[in-house]
Design an enzyme around this catalytic site. Structure first.
Site, PDB file in Angstrom:
ATOM      1  N   GLY A  10      53.428  52.997  25.086  1.00  0.00           N
ATOM      2  CA  GLY A  10      52.470  52.189  25.842  1.00  0.00           C
ATOM      3  C   GLY A  10      51.278  53.023  26.280  1.00  0.00           C
ATOM      4  O   GLY A  10      51.110  54.181  25.866  1.00  0.00           O
ATOM      5  N   ILE A  12      50.117  54.161  29.545  1.00  0.00           N
ATOM      6  CA  ILE A  12      50.297  55.322  30.433  1.00  0.00           C
ATOM      7  C   ILE A  12      51.427  56.217  29.913  1.00  0.00           C
ATOM      8  O   ILE A  12      51.334  57.452  29.954  1.00  0.00           O
ATOM      9  CB  ILE A  12      50.584  54.865  31.883  1.00  0.00           C
ATOM     10  CG1 ILE A  12      49.473  53.937  32.379  1.00  0.00           C
ATOM     11  CG2 ILE A  12      50.704  56.080  32.810  1.00  0.00           C
ATOM     12  CD1 ILE A  12      49.788  53.219  33.690  1.00  0.00           C
ATOM     13  N   GLY A  13      52.487  55.585  29.383  1.00  0.00           N
ATOM     14  CA  GLY A  13      53.624  56.358  28.874  1.00  0.00           C
ATOM     15  C   GLY A  13      53.203  57.360  27.816  1.00  0.00           C
ATOM     16  O   GLY A  13      53.675  58.499  27.795  1.00  0.00           O
ATOM     17  N   LEU A  33      59.149  48.815  21.580  1.00  0.00           N
ATOM     18  CA  LEU A  33      58.021  48.368  20.734  1.00  0.00           C
ATOM     19  C   LEU A  33      57.805  46.864  20.872  1.00  0.00           C
ATOM     20  O   LEU A  33      57.908  46.098  19.911  1.00  0.00           O
ATOM     21  CB  LEU A  33      58.208  48.776  19.268  1.00  0.00           C
ATOM     22  CG  LEU A  33      58.219  50.281  19.002  1.00  0.00           C
ATOM     23  CD1 LEU A  33      58.420  50.595  17.514  1.00  0.00           C
ATOM     24  CD2 LEU A  33      56.938  50.955  19.502  1.00  0.00           C
ATOM     25  N   THR A 121      54.081  50.480  40.916  1.00  0.00           N
ATOM     26  CA  THR A 121      52.679  50.062  41.023  1.00  0.00           C
ATOM     27  C   THR A 121      52.285  49.760  42.461  1.00  0.00           C
ATOM     28  O   THR A 121      53.137  49.353  43.269  1.00  0.00           O
ATOM     29  CB  THR A 121      52.463  48.802  40.150  1.00  0.00           C
ATOM     30  OG1 THR A 121      51.228  48.197  40.503  1.00  0.00           O
ATOM     31  CG2 THR A 121      53.560  47.758  40.364  1.00  0.00           C
ATOM     32  N   ASP A 122      50.996  49.898  42.739  1.00  0.00           N
ATOM     33  CA  ASP A 122      50.489  49.536  44.080  1.00  0.00           C
ATOM     34  C   ASP A 122      50.665  48.035  44.345  1.00  0.00           C
ATOM     35  O   ASP A 122      50.625  47.600  45.492  1.00  0.00           O
ATOM     36  CB  ASP A 122      49.026  49.953  44.260  1.00  0.00           C
ATOM     37  CG  ASP A 122      48.049  49.296  43.280  1.00  0.00           C
ATOM     38  OD1 ASP A 122      48.481  48.521  42.400  1.00  0.00           O
ATOM     39  OD2 ASP A 122      46.827  49.569  43.413  1.00  0.00           O
ATOM     40  N   GLU A 123      50.870  47.250  43.265  1.00  0.00           N
ATOM     41  CA  GLU A 123      50.942  45.797  43.433  1.00  0.00           C
ATOM     42  C   GLU A 123      52.178  45.364  44.222  1.00  0.00           C
ATOM     43  O   GLU A 123      52.229  44.244  44.716  1.00  0.00           O
ATOM     44  CB  GLU A 123      50.874  45.099  42.068  1.00  0.00           C
ATOM     45  CG  GLU A 123      49.606  45.485  41.330  1.00  0.00           C
ATOM     46  CD  GLU A 123      49.286  44.617  40.127  1.00  0.00           C
ATOM     47  OE1 GLU A 123      49.688  43.454  40.082  1.00  0.00           O
ATOM     48  OE2 GLU A 123      48.610  45.137  39.228  1.00  0.00           O
ATOM     49  N   TYR A 145      55.105  39.495  38.201  1.00  0.00           N
ATOM     50  CA  TYR A 145      55.084  40.896  37.747  1.00  0.00           C
ATOM     51  C   TYR A 145      55.405  41.841  38.901  1.00  0.00           C
ATOM     52  O   TYR A 145      56.336  42.653  38.816  1.00  0.00           O
ATOM     53  CB  TYR A 145      53.720  41.259  37.144  1.00  0.00           C
ATOM     54  CG  TYR A 145      53.462  42.746  37.053  1.00  0.00           C
ATOM     55  CD1 TYR A 145      54.259  43.569  36.254  1.00  0.00           C
ATOM     56  CD2 TYR A 145      52.432  43.343  37.786  1.00  0.00           C
ATOM     57  CE1 TYR A 145      54.036  44.950  36.187  1.00  0.00           C
ATOM     58  CE2 TYR A 145      52.195  44.708  37.719  1.00  0.00           C
ATOM     59  CZ  TYR A 145      53.003  45.510  36.925  1.00  0.00           C
ATOM     60  OH  TYR A 145      52.784  46.870  36.859  1.00  0.00           O
ATOM     61  N   LYS A 149      58.610  44.412  39.586  1.00  0.00           N
ATOM     62  CA  LYS A 149      58.485  45.859  39.817  1.00  0.00           C
ATOM     63  C   LYS A 149      59.106  46.233  41.168  1.00  0.00           C
ATOM     64  O   LYS A 149      59.768  47.256  41.297  1.00  0.00           O
ATOM     65  CB  LYS A 149      57.013  46.302  39.783  1.00  0.00           C
ATOM     66  CG  LYS A 149      56.354  46.217  38.414  1.00  0.00           C
ATOM     67  CD  LYS A 149      56.986  47.119  37.368  1.00  0.00           C
ATOM     68  CE  LYS A 149      56.793  48.607  37.656  1.00  0.00           C
ATOM     69  NZ  LYS A 149      57.355  49.436  36.556  1.00  0.00           N
ATOM     70  N   TYR A 202      37.436  36.083  36.578  1.00  0.00           N
ATOM     71  CA  TYR A 202      38.243  35.108  37.321  1.00  0.00           C
ATOM     72  C   TYR A 202      37.628  34.830  38.691  1.00  0.00           C
ATOM     73  O   TYR A 202      37.309  35.777  39.441  1.00  0.00           O
ATOM     74  CB  TYR A 202      39.666  35.625  37.552  1.00  0.00           C
ATOM     75  CG  TYR A 202      40.512  35.871  36.318  1.00  0.00           C
ATOM     76  CD1 TYR A 202      40.169  35.370  35.052  1.00  0.00           C
ATOM     77  CD2 TYR A 202      41.695  36.603  36.424  1.00  0.00           C
ATOM     78  CE1 TYR A 202      40.974  35.596  33.945  1.00  0.00           C
ATOM     79  CE2 TYR A 202      42.507  36.830  35.312  1.00  0.00           C
ATOM     80  CZ  TYR A 202      42.133  36.331  34.081  1.00  0.00           C
ATOM     81  OH  TYR A 202      42.939  36.566  32.982  1.00  0.00           O
ATOM     82  N   GLY A 270      47.351  32.481  42.611  1.00  0.00           N
ATOM     83  CA  GLY A 270      47.964  33.485  43.498  1.00  0.00           C
ATOM     84  C   GLY A 270      47.295  34.845  43.439  1.00  0.00           C
ATOM     85  O   GLY A 270      47.887  35.854  43.836  1.00  0.00           O
ATOM     86  N   HIS A 271      46.059  34.891  42.982  1.00  0.00           N
ATOM     87  CA  HIS A 271      45.341  36.150  42.735  1.00  0.00           C
ATOM     88  C   HIS A 271      45.253  37.036  43.984  1.00  0.00           C
ATOM     89  O   HIS A 271      44.688  36.622  45.005  1.00  0.00           O
ATOM     90  CB  HIS A 271      43.922  35.781  42.266  1.00  0.00           C
ATOM     91  CG  HIS A 271      43.224  36.862  41.540  1.00  0.00           C
ATOM     92  ND1 HIS A 271      42.079  36.637  40.821  1.00  0.00           N
ATOM     93  CD2 HIS A 271      43.489  38.183  41.395  1.00  0.00           C
ATOM     94  CE1 HIS A 271      41.663  37.755  40.280  1.00  0.00           C
ATOM     95  NE2 HIS A 271      42.518  38.710  40.616  1.00  0.00           N
TER      96      HIS A 271
END
Ligand code: NAD
Ligand code: TYD
Length: 330
Positions: A10, A12-13, A33, A121-123, A145, A149, A202, A270-271
């Site tokens: 991916g 970052i990986g 993959l 993630t910061d999310e 998502y 996480k 968006y 929901g942004h």
């Protein structure tokens, strides 16, 4: 040291794989993959005798057990990673980001792996109107998502608490750079601008993200792996907060494309309005991001300009089918 890096095909990986190989370590890359995994991302190290590849799923206990044999450290980057896709298919995210994470940690524990790094993630913190999240703040994810996480993080912390398994969590901010799948804001807008296609902003485009270059993020993960304390969380943020519209305008300037390409579309449901990270903890341990944002964005634009061979097949294949199916109304 022998290190298992998952999701190494991916965005970052593959950068973490490069960091590890550059430092002389032996790398096993475990990757399923999926649509986002691309062997071309590690083409530069694939022939290195210290590199090997396993095609498999972190959520498969047999594959997980086989992959951790003889490994000193695991760095888990395998994930479903795109918010918009998670709105359409949350269970796929739970399968990899929660079940897969727990499966891999348990296999690592059984095999006596010294340290497990969970890349998050910061999310997971959710949206913050002002100020910045510290590692001690509660998590309040708001998309399927980020919720998946967060589930992975909680499994990691619980397994550390219960069994004493050495686990470190990193929470990175929005990452940009070469080799990012062109469904995320920066590579989508760069490649669209290069082709004279609309840039779909968006809502009002005033949502704020904190941007970090992929090399800085990869080095932050590596630094936390080397110097972090078991059971601790480390924020890895770039300190570059910009509204989406500002990023869009900078991309237009770097590509030389017209402002007329900016197209306002229906907002993401929901942004999250703003993400921001307090990175005092990791900086106090000697890490700091090095890439200036505008230099990093300029070199990223150059990479996409030169590497049409990398992104054109993606945008004309699976990506195009998925967008046609899910974004017909946008
Ligand atoms: P990516 O979508 O580019 O790559 C994910 C990789 O994981 C792909 O190679 C894919 O094939 C592989 N994968 C997916 N499911 C798998 C499974 N079940 N088993 C094995 N491999 C699997 O993601 P990315 O942007 O490089 O993100 C890597 C990690 O960093 C993720 O955990 C993500 O949550 C986190 N993160 C990303 C960002 C960002 O802005 N991209 C920011 C912070 C944190
Ligand atoms: P994205 O790259 O999907 O990352 P994340 O949602 O994980 O932060 O999106 C970054 C920001 O850009 C987010 O606020 C959504 C917005 N965005 C658009 O305005 N248009 C787009 O086409 C995309 C993909 C994202």
């Amino acid at each position: 040291m022998k290190v298992l890096i998952t999701g190494g095909c991916g965005f970052i990986g593959s950068e973490v794989v490069r960091v590890a190989i550059e430092q002389g370590h032996e790398v096993v890359n475990l990757d399923k993959l999926t649509y986002a995994g691309n062997p071309a991302n590690v083409a530069d190290v694939a022939d290195d005798p210290r590199y090997s590849f396993i095609n498999g799923d972190i959520a498969d206990p047999q594959i997980a057990t086989q992959s951790v044999q003889g490994v000193e450290v695991v760095i888990n980057l395998a994930a479903e990673s795109h918010v918009d896709r998670s709105l359409h298919n949350p269970t796929e995210f739970i399968e990899t980001d929660v079940v897969g994470t727990a499966t891999l940690i348990m296999a690592a524990r059984e095999a006596g792996v010294r340290r497990f790094v969970q890349v998050s993630t910061d999310e997971v913190y959710g949206s913050i109107p002002a100020g910045a999240f510290k590692e001690t703040d509660p998590i309040q994810p708001s998309s399927p998502y980020s919720a998946s996480k967060a589930g992975g993080d909680l499994q990691a912390l619980a397994i550390h608490h219960t069994f004493g398994q050495d686990i470190v969590i990193t929470r990175g901010s929005n990452t940009y750079g070469p080799r990012q799948y062109p469904e995320k804001l920066v590579p989508l807008f760069i490649t669209n601008a290069l082709d004279g296609l609309p840039l779909p902003v968006y809502g009002d485009g005033q949502q704020i993200r904190d941007w970090i270059h992929v090399r800085d993020h990869a080095e932050g993960i590596w630094h936390a792996m080397e110097h972090g304390e078991a059971g601790q969380v480390y924020n890895v943020g770039g300190g570059n907060e910009w509204p989406n519209l500002e990023i869009t305008e900078r991309i237009l300037a770097h590509t030389g494309a017209s402002d007329d390409l900016i197209t306002y579309v229906e907002d993401r449901p929901g942004h999250d309005r703003r993400y921001a990270l307090d990175t005092t903890k990791l900086r106090g341990m000697g890490w700091a991001p090095k890439v200036d944002f505008d230099d990093g964005l300029a070199s990223t634009v150059e990479w996409y300009r030169e590497r049409r061979d990398w992104w054109e097949p993606i945008k004309s294949g699976e990506y195009a089918d998925w967008h046609a199916k899910n974004y017909a109304g946008r």
